[in-house]
Design a protein around this motif. Sequence first.
Motif, PDB file in Angstrom:
ATOM      1  N   VAL A  92     -40.527  14.346  45.469  1.00 41.99           N
ATOM      2  CA  VAL A  92     -41.743  13.622  45.703  1.00 41.99           C
ATOM      3  C   VAL A  92     -42.559  14.531  46.613  1.00 41.99           C
ATOM      4  O   VAL A  92     -42.170  15.204  47.189  1.00 41.99           O
ATOM      5  CB  VAL A  92     -41.236  12.432  46.798  1.00 41.99           C
ATOM      6  CG1 VAL A  92     -42.361  11.664  47.305  1.00 41.99           C
ATOM      7  CG2 VAL A  92     -40.447  11.290  45.953  1.00 41.99           C
TER       8      VAL A  92
ATOM      9  N   GLU B  84     -37.905   9.734  49.561  1.00 44.77           N
ATOM     10  CA  GLU B  84     -39.222   9.301  50.375  1.00 44.77           C
ATOM     11  C   GLU B  84     -38.698   8.882  52.007  1.00 44.77           C
ATOM     12  O   GLU B  84     -39.314   9.240  52.869  1.00 44.77           O
ATOM     13  CB  GLU B  84     -39.763   8.065  50.059  1.00 44.77           C
ATOM     14  CG  GLU B  84     -40.539   8.490  48.717  1.00 44.77           C
ATOM     15  CD  GLU B  84     -41.114   7.031  47.992  1.00 44.77           C
ATOM     16  OE1 GLU B  84     -40.913   5.799  48.608  1.00 44.77           O
ATOM     17  OE2 GLU B  84     -41.924   7.126  47.077  1.00 44.77           O
ATOM     18  N   LYS B  85     -37.307   8.362  52.283  1.00 44.05           N
ATOM     19  CA  LYS B  85     -36.806   8.101  53.484  1.00 44.05           C
ATOM     20  C   LYS B  85     -36.569   9.371  54.264  1.00 44.05           C
ATOM     21  O   LYS B  85     -36.836   9.467  55.395  1.00 44.05           O
ATOM     22  CB  LYS B  85     -35.779   6.897  53.500  1.00 44.05           C
ATOM     23  CG  LYS B  85     -36.212   5.575  53.042  1.00 44.05           C
ATOM     24  CD  LYS B  85     -35.031   4.747  52.937  1.00 44.05           C
ATOM     25  CE  LYS B  85     -34.678   4.312  54.457  1.00 44.05           C
ATOM     26  NZ  LYS B  85     -33.882   3.216  54.615  1.00 44.05           N
TER      27      LYS B  85
ATOM     28  N   TYR C 284     -35.681   7.783  44.233  1.00 47.93           N
ATOM     29  CA  TYR C 284     -37.006   7.901  44.862  1.00 47.93           C
ATOM     30  C   TYR C 284     -37.094   7.455  46.258  1.00 47.93           C
ATOM     31  O   TYR C 284     -37.781   8.259  47.053  1.00 47.93           O
ATOM     32  CB  TYR C 284     -38.118   7.670  43.833  1.00 47.93           C
ATOM     33  CG  TYR C 284     -38.225   8.379  42.790  1.00 47.93           C
ATOM     34  CD1 TYR C 284     -38.731   9.792  43.007  1.00 47.93           C
ATOM     35  CD2 TYR C 284     -38.238   7.669  41.447  1.00 47.93           C
ATOM     36  CE1 TYR C 284     -39.299  10.541  41.762  1.00 47.93           C
ATOM     37  CE2 TYR C 284     -38.368   8.763  40.359  1.00 47.93           C
ATOM     38  CZ  TYR C 284     -38.771  10.148  40.520  1.00 47.93           C
ATOM     39  OH  TYR C 284     -38.976  10.928  39.370  1.00 47.93           O
ATOM     40  N   ARG C 285     -36.650   6.229  46.446  1.00 48.43           N
ATOM     41  CA  ARG C 285     -36.469   5.603  47.966  1.00 48.43           C
ATOM     42  C   ARG C 285     -35.745   6.428  48.819  1.00 48.43           C
ATOM     43  O   ARG C 285     -36.248   6.911  49.814  1.00 48.43           O
ATOM     44  CB  ARG C 285     -36.048   4.376  47.750  1.00 48.43           C
ATOM     45  CG  ARG C 285     -36.370   3.423  48.886  1.00 48.43           C
ATOM     46  CD  ARG C 285     -35.694   2.029  48.829  1.00 48.43           C
ATOM     47  NE  ARG C 285     -34.141   2.192  48.725  1.00 48.43           N
ATOM     48  CZ  ARG C 285     -33.491   2.510  49.728  1.00 48.43           C
ATOM     49  NH1 ARG C 285     -33.997   2.490  51.176  1.00 48.43           N
ATOM     50  NH2 ARG C 285     -32.018   2.441  49.821  1.00 48.43           N
TER      51      ARG C 285
ATOM     52  N   GLN D  33     -37.772  12.146  53.472  1.00 47.97           N
ATOM     53  CA  GLN D  33     -38.869  13.008  53.782  1.00 47.97           C
ATOM     54  C   GLN D  33     -39.322  12.477  55.103  1.00 47.97           C
ATOM     55  O   GLN D  33     -39.985  13.166  55.788  1.00 47.97           O
ATOM     56  CB  GLN D  33     -39.886  12.683  52.614  1.00 47.97           C
ATOM     57  CG  GLN D  33     -40.916  13.859  52.473  1.00 47.97           C
ATOM     58  CD  GLN D  33     -41.786  13.592  51.428  1.00 47.97           C
ATOM     59  OE1 GLN D  33     -42.409  12.488  51.216  1.00 47.97           O
ATOM     60  NE2 GLN D  33     -41.945  14.724  50.699  1.00 47.97           N
ATOM     61  N   GLU D  34     -39.522  11.080  55.292  1.00 44.94           N
ATOM     62  CA  GLU D  34     -40.149  10.596  56.475  1.00 44.94           C
ATOM     63  C   GLU D  34     -39.199  11.192  57.829  1.00 44.94           C
ATOM     64  O   GLU D  34     -39.673  11.375  58.735  1.00 44.94           O
ATOM     65  CB  GLU D  34     -39.962   9.219  56.721  1.00 44.94           C
ATOM     66  CG  GLU D  34     -41.102   8.660  55.267  1.00 44.94           C
ATOM     67  CD  GLU D  34     -41.249   7.106  55.363  1.00 44.94           C
ATOM     68  OE1 GLU D  34     -40.318   6.489  56.094  1.00 44.94           O
ATOM     69  OE2 GLU D  34     -41.992   6.717  54.428  1.00 44.94           O
TER      70      GLU D  34
ATOM     71  N   TYR E 243     -49.318  10.269  48.141  1.00 44.55           N
ATOM     72  CA  TYR E 243     -47.661  10.364  47.538  1.00 44.55           C
ATOM     73  C   TYR E 243     -47.715  10.611  46.140  1.00 44.55           C
ATOM     74  O   TYR E 243     -48.702   9.857  45.170  1.00 44.55           O
ATOM     75  CB  TYR E 243     -47.033   9.329  48.070  1.00 44.55           C
ATOM     76  CG  TYR E 243     -46.547   9.336  49.406  1.00 44.55           C
ATOM     77  CD1 TYR E 243     -45.120   9.729  49.756  1.00 44.55           C
ATOM     78  CD2 TYR E 243     -47.368   8.565  50.367  1.00 44.55           C
ATOM     79  CE1 TYR E 243     -44.729   9.673  50.847  1.00 44.55           C
ATOM     80  CE2 TYR E 243     -46.903   8.558  51.764  1.00 44.55           C
ATOM     81  CZ  TYR E 243     -45.766   9.338  52.028  1.00 44.55           C
ATOM     82  OH  TYR E 243     -45.147   9.356  53.279  1.00 44.55           O
TER      83      TYR E 243
ATOM     84  N   LYS F  50     -45.703  14.786  49.109  1.00 47.02           N
ATOM     85  CA  LYS F  50     -46.597  14.390  50.119  1.00 47.02           C
ATOM     86  C   LYS F  50     -47.518  15.164  50.768  1.00 47.02           C
ATOM     87  O   LYS F  50     -47.373  16.404  51.059  1.00 47.02           O
ATOM     88  CB  LYS F  50     -45.737  13.781  51.461  1.00 47.02           C
ATOM     89  CG  LYS F  50     -46.437  13.269  52.362  1.00 47.02           C
ATOM     90  CD  LYS F  50     -45.379  12.847  53.909  1.00 47.02           C
ATOM     91  CE  LYS F  50     -46.199  12.030  54.829  1.00 47.02           C
ATOM     92  NZ  LYS F  50     -45.258  11.659  56.088  1.00 47.02           N
TER      93      LYS F  50
ATOM     94  N   SER G 234     -40.143  17.158  48.811  1.00 52.04           N
ATOM     95  CA  SER G 234     -38.644  16.618  48.860  1.00 52.04           C
ATOM     96  C   SER G 234     -37.930  16.401  47.441  1.00 52.04           C
ATOM     97  O   SER G 234     -38.597  15.628  46.618  1.00 52.04           O
ATOM     98  CB  SER G 234     -38.416  15.521  49.699  1.00 52.04           C
ATOM     99  OG  SER G 234     -38.988  15.599  51.095  1.00 52.04           O
TER     100      SER G 234
ATOM    101  N   SER H 130     -44.486  10.734  42.785  1.00 49.33           N
ATOM    102  CA  SER H 130     -43.324  10.936  42.619  1.00 49.33           C
ATOM    103  C   SER H 130     -42.991  11.547  40.976  1.00 49.33           C
ATOM    104  O   SER H 130     -43.678  11.133  40.082  1.00 49.33           O
ATOM    105  CB  SER H 130     -42.610   9.757  42.369  1.00 49.33           C
ATOM    106  OG  SER H 130     -42.480   8.855  43.472  1.00 49.33           O
TER     107      SER H 130
END
Length: 441
Positions: free
Chosen positions: A125, A46-47, A42-43, A49-50, A110, A127, A140, A112
């Motif tokens: 995830v 998210e990264k 998940y981390r 996705q950013e 956000y 957003k 994502s 998950s």
Amino acid sequence: MKKVNLTQRIWLSFISLILLVGLLLVVVYPISVKSTLTAEMYRIIEKEQERYTVPSEYQPEADFNERRDAERLVMHLFLAKEYGRLQGEPVPFEVFIEMKDRAYKQMTDYGSYELTYDNSTLFFVVKKIDTYMGEVYHISYMWDSYRDQMVNQLWERLLYILILASLLSLIPAFWLKNYLRQPLTILGNHFEQIANRNWQEPFEWRGDQDFQKLSFQFEQMRQNLINYDKAQKTFIQHASHELKTPIMVVKSYAKSVKDGIFPQDNIEQAMDVIIEETNRMEKRVKDMLYYTKLDSIKEEIIHREEIIFGSIGYQLQERYRVQRNDLSFIIEGAEVTFYGDKEQVQILLENLVENALRYAQTTITMKALIVNDTVEITVSNDGEHIPSKELRHIFTPFRKGNKGQFGLGLAIVKRIAELHGGYPTVINEEDGVSFKIYLPL
């Protein structure tokens, strides 16, 4: 049941420990790693996705299932409530519907989620973005291939480490076996010596606290055995000595009578001597048997009942007044009551009075007094003092004074007092000697 020796116990304990650790790793490790890697996935999503700025170009839907084996590949999809799908990676319809439902129901910026498709897990995830077109959802997603690959790789490496650690641990296991066996082997050798009645060699182990305590207990046992052996030999020596003299007297007198050496008018006198010596032997045997009996009795099996001191004191006064009618018997504290074995307390007082009869000149005093939670019983006489060097040995078995008989009377007194949880003392007073017995109420 089959017996297991110490070496087998050590190996069984060692193998059981390894199996337990292995079982815990098999059960706990995959769950723990999976949970950790799921959070890591998940981390990563998210990264990614950013960092995502430009949507991916269109790829055929047929490649969707093939990309599940790609490592750390994060894909993206954009949705809008007003227009539906805007752009991004193509996904199967049922997957798209579930992603869309989750996204539209999401209340936070956000979220998950995960879903199952074709026996695999998809992590995604969502957003939420506010744009001029309204709310747009950036989704994502990533397959569980990366997580499963990492779990398998880590588990494989852990298995190698576990096997290697088990093999390397054989070295401390052999050392541990010898370390534990060494003091026990030495202790076993000493036990074997004791079994052969050879207990002169002391045993002391220094270093390990538990074995040091065990060696101390063993040494105490050895000392007790030595003392018991000495006491047993002393008892036999004194018993044989005490019985030898009267037996010889009886035998010589009986033989003289049989051979006609004694004149007719002296036969009655010879019979009196034989009877007297027989009575002495009987008294000695009774004392020895009673002392042996007391030595085997434990304090908790003492039969306790209420005792009135005067009931025993006056009875002894009447009995022993006949033997020494020149003595005065004084009884004090006749009304004092306490608890104990009446038969044993009576024998205790009998032995003290019989001892006083041999030394008293004019008076024997029997007294009972309550002091705090203790009854103090005193038997005193106005005879000569006991030599100082004899005071500490006065209650030792077979230790006789200058007018003593068998050396067991006062030893019996001490043993009875101890069985009642008390103790005896002896004091040289100004006008004689006092024996004091202290018994708890």
